[in-house]
Design a protein around this motif. Structure first.
Motif, mmCIF file in Angstrom:
data_model
loop_
_atom_site.group_PDB
_atom_site.id
_atom_site.type_symbol
_atom_site.label_atom_id
_atom_site.label_comp_id
_atom_site.label_asym_id
_atom_site.label_seq_id
_atom_site.Cartn_x
_atom_site.Cartn_y
_atom_site.Cartn_z
ATOM 1 N N ASN A 76 1.579 -26.802 32.708
ATOM 2 C CA ASN A 76 1.391 -25.724 31.726
ATOM 3 C C ASN A 76 0.245 -24.813 32.149
ATOM 4 O OD1 ASN A 76 3.419 -26.381 29.802
ATOM 5 N ND2 ASN A 76 2.122 -28.004 28.998
ATOM 6 N N ILE A 77 -0.854 -25.421 32.579
ATOM 7 C CA ILE A 77 -2.000 -24.632 33.035
ATOM 8 C C ILE A 77 -1.575 -23.741 34.206
ATOM 9 C CG2 ILE A 77 -4.297 -24.720 34.100
ATOM 10 C CD1 ILE A 77 -4.698 -27.408 32.607
ATOM 11 N N ALA A 78 -0.826 -24.304 35.147
ATOM 12 C CA ALA A 78 -0.380 -23.539 36.311
ATOM 13 C C ALA A 78 0.429 -22.315 35.884
ATOM 14 C CB ALA A 78 0.436 -24.428 37.257
ATOM 15 N N ILE A 79 1.347 -22.494 34.929
ATOM 16 C CA ILE A 79 2.193 -21.391 34.475
ATOM 17 C C ILE A 79 1.363 -20.310 33.784
ATOM 18 C CG2 ILE A 79 3.995 -20.772 32.804
ATOM 19 C CD1 ILE A 79 5.363 -23.457 33.561
ATOM 20 N N PHE A 80 0.519 -20.707 32.852
ATOM 21 C CA PHE A 80 -0.298 -19.720 32.134
ATOM 22 C C PHE A 80 -1.289 -19.038 33.081
ATOM 23 C CE2 PHE A 80 1.366 -21.531 28.279
ATOM 24 C CZ PHE A 80 1.249 -20.526 27.341
ATOM 25 N N HIS A 81 -1.939 -19.824 33.947
ATOM 26 C CA HIS A 81 -2.932 -19.244 34.851
ATOM 27 C C HIS A 81 -2.271 -18.240 35.802
ATOM 28 C CE1 HIS A 81 -6.798 -19.637 37.286
ATOM 29 N NE2 HIS A 81 -6.071 -18.721 37.878
ATOM 30 N N ALA A 82 -1.159 -18.620 36.404
ATOM 31 C CA ALA A 82 -0.493 -17.732 37.359
ATOM 32 C C ALA A 82 -0.036 -16.436 36.693
ATOM 33 C CB ALA A 82 0.694 -18.442 37.998
ATOM 34 N N ALA A 83 0.340 -16.524 35.417
ATOM 35 C CA ALA A 83 0.771 -15.326 34.697
ATOM 36 C C ALA A 83 -0.371 -14.331 34.502
ATOM 37 C CB ALA A 83 1.368 -15.706 33.342
ATOM 38 N N LEU A 84 -1.602 -14.834 34.530
ATOM 39 C CA LEU A 84 -2.765 -13.996 34.239
ATOM 40 C C LEU A 84 -3.621 -13.640 35.450
ATOM 41 C CD1 LEU A 84 -3.871 -15.908 31.020
ATOM 42 C CD2 LEU A 84 -2.710 -13.690 31.128
ATOM 43 N N CYS A 138 9.323 -25.446 29.860
ATOM 44 C CA CYS A 138 10.206 -25.616 28.708
ATOM 45 C C CYS A 138 9.806 -24.586 27.658
ATOM 46 C CB CYS A 138 10.080 -27.025 28.125
ATOM 47 S SG CYS A 138 11.266 -27.386 26.815
ATOM 48 N N SER A 139 10.788 -23.881 27.152
ATOM 49 C CA SER A 139 10.487 -22.840 26.178
ATOM 50 C C SER A 139 9.994 -23.422 24.861
ATOM 51 C CB SER A 139 11.738 -21.993 25.925
ATOM 52 O OG SER A 139 12.731 -22.763 25.282
ATOM 53 N N PHE A 140 9.174 -22.643 24.175
ATOM 54 C CA PHE A 140 8.753 -23.045 22.838
ATOM 55 C C PHE A 140 9.977 -23.181 21.931
ATOM 56 C CE2 PHE A 140 4.570 -21.297 24.106
ATOM 57 C CZ PHE A 140 3.769 -22.349 23.718
ATOM 58 N N ALA A 141 10.938 -22.268 22.088
ATOM 59 C CA ALA A 141 12.146 -22.322 21.257
ATOM 60 C C ALA A 141 12.846 -23.669 21.415
ATOM 61 C CB ALA A 141 13.083 -21.176 21.621
ATOM 62 N N VAL A 164 -1.105 -24.920 21.420
ATOM 63 C CA VAL A 164 -1.137 -24.495 20.023
ATOM 64 C C VAL A 164 -1.841 -23.145 19.969
ATOM 65 C CG1 VAL A 164 -1.924 -25.050 17.693
ATOM 66 C CG2 VAL A 164 -1.099 -26.878 19.208
ATOM 67 N N ILE A 165 -1.014 -22.093 19.943
ATOM 68 C CA ILE A 165 -1.486 -20.708 19.988
ATOM 69 C C ILE A 165 -0.829 -19.993 18.810
ATOM 70 C CG2 ILE A 165 -1.695 -18.626 21.395
ATOM 71 C CD1 ILE A 165 -0.806 -20.449 23.812
ATOM 72 N N PRO A 166 -1.554 -19.783 17.730
ATOM 73 C CA PRO A 166 -0.936 -19.179 16.541
ATOM 74 C C PRO A 166 -0.187 -17.886 16.862
ATOM 75 C CG PRO A 166 -3.131 -19.950 16.009
ATOM 76 C CD PRO A 166 -2.973 -20.077 17.504
ATOM 77 N N GLY A 167 1.070 -17.838 16.449
ATOM 78 C CA GLY A 167 1.884 -16.645 16.581
ATOM 79 C C GLY A 167 2.457 -16.372 17.962
ATOM 80 N N PHE A 168 2.119 -17.164 18.960
ATOM 81 C CA PHE A 168 2.556 -16.884 20.333
ATOM 82 C C PHE A 168 4.068 -16.738 20.430
ATOM 83 C CE2 PHE A 168 3.775 -17.873 24.681
ATOM 84 C CZ PHE A 168 2.867 -17.133 25.422
ATOM 85 N N CYS A 169 4.797 -17.688 19.883
ATOM 86 C CA CYS A 169 6.253 -17.672 20.066
ATOM 87 C C CYS A 169 6.948 -16.623 19.203
ATOM 88 C CB CYS A 169 6.852 -19.059 19.853
ATOM 89 S SG CYS A 169 6.796 -19.645 18.167
ATOM 90 N N PHE A 211 8.083 -18.943 27.389
ATOM 91 C CA PHE A 211 7.790 -19.291 28.774
ATOM 92 C C PHE A 211 8.466 -18.356 29.772
ATOM 93 C CE2 PHE A 211 5.529 -22.818 27.259
ATOM 94 C CZ PHE A 211 4.807 -23.347 28.318
ATOM 95 N N ALA A 212 9.643 -17.845 29.458
ATOM 96 C CA ALA A 212 10.299 -16.904 30.376
ATOM 97 C C ALA A 212 9.422 -15.672 30.603
ATOM 98 C CB ALA A 212 11.672 -16.496 29.840
#
Length: 185
Positions: free
Chosen positions: A91-99, A113-116, A130-135, A140-141
């Motif tokens: 998860n860290i890898a995905i979020f970090h690479a996106a930023l 895996c998608s939040f949905a 746990v990120i309020p309102g993110f989804c 993840f896509a």
């Protein structure tokens, strides 16, 4: 276990303890499991959340500091810095690479895996997610599209609920990239 194997192959590896793990636990040190591990990590998320902060912010800040250390190290080729993680680390890898554009390649195992899908399957969320309102606006896509021009390896097992819809995510990202290419012609 991945770090030593990569280092043995000549890679420079930085594997810092993440907040709430190993020597960054509030109640003990080392790698031995402790009965209060989950509560300590939960409190790390909950205490930040009620203060208007996110655990993920701290996790990604720590990851960015690690990338900066590598980027500035004289023995590291700054054009070949990647990020690899499994499960929580995935998860860290995905979020970090996106930023972070400094990250040139990404490997995420057991995390795409998608939040949905997680919500529909009632799969537990890792506490930093746990990120309020993110989804309501992203999933993840959207993150994967952000670094789709860089070499990426997503690893998932068929029966792993934490990467349950990884093949569908890859198809969705591919569809979006084709759609974008057609629109930009």
């Amino acid at each position: 276990a991945f770090g030593p194997a990569l280092a043995a192959q000549g890679f420079v590896v930085l594997a810092p303890d993440s907040i709430g793990f190993e020597d960054r636990r509030t109640h003990t040190r080392g790698t031995e499991a402790h009965p209060d591990d989950w509560l300590s990590y939960f409190n790390g998320m909950a205490h930040r959340l009620i203060s208007g902060k996110l655990l993920l912010t701290q996790v990604l800040n720590d990851s960015a500091v690690a990338a900066s250390l590598l980027h500035g190290h004289p023995q590291v080729d700054r054009d070949r810095i990647g990020i690899f993680g499994h499960s929580y680390g995935g998860n860290i890898a995905i979020f970090h690479a996106a930023l972070d554009q400094r990250i040139r390649f990404v490997c995420s195992s057991g995390a795409a895996c998608s939040f949905a899908r997680k919500i529909a399957s009632r799969t537990g969320l890792e506490m930093s997610l746990v990120i309020p309102g993110f989804c309501l606006q992203w999933d993840f896509a959207d993150l994967l599209v952000r670094f789709s021009s860089r070499p990426t390896l997503l690893v998932s097992a068929q029966d792993d609920r934490y990467s349950e819809d990884a093949p569908e995510l890859v198809l969705e990202v591919s569809r979006r990239l084709v759609e974008s290419a057609v629109q930009n012609r």
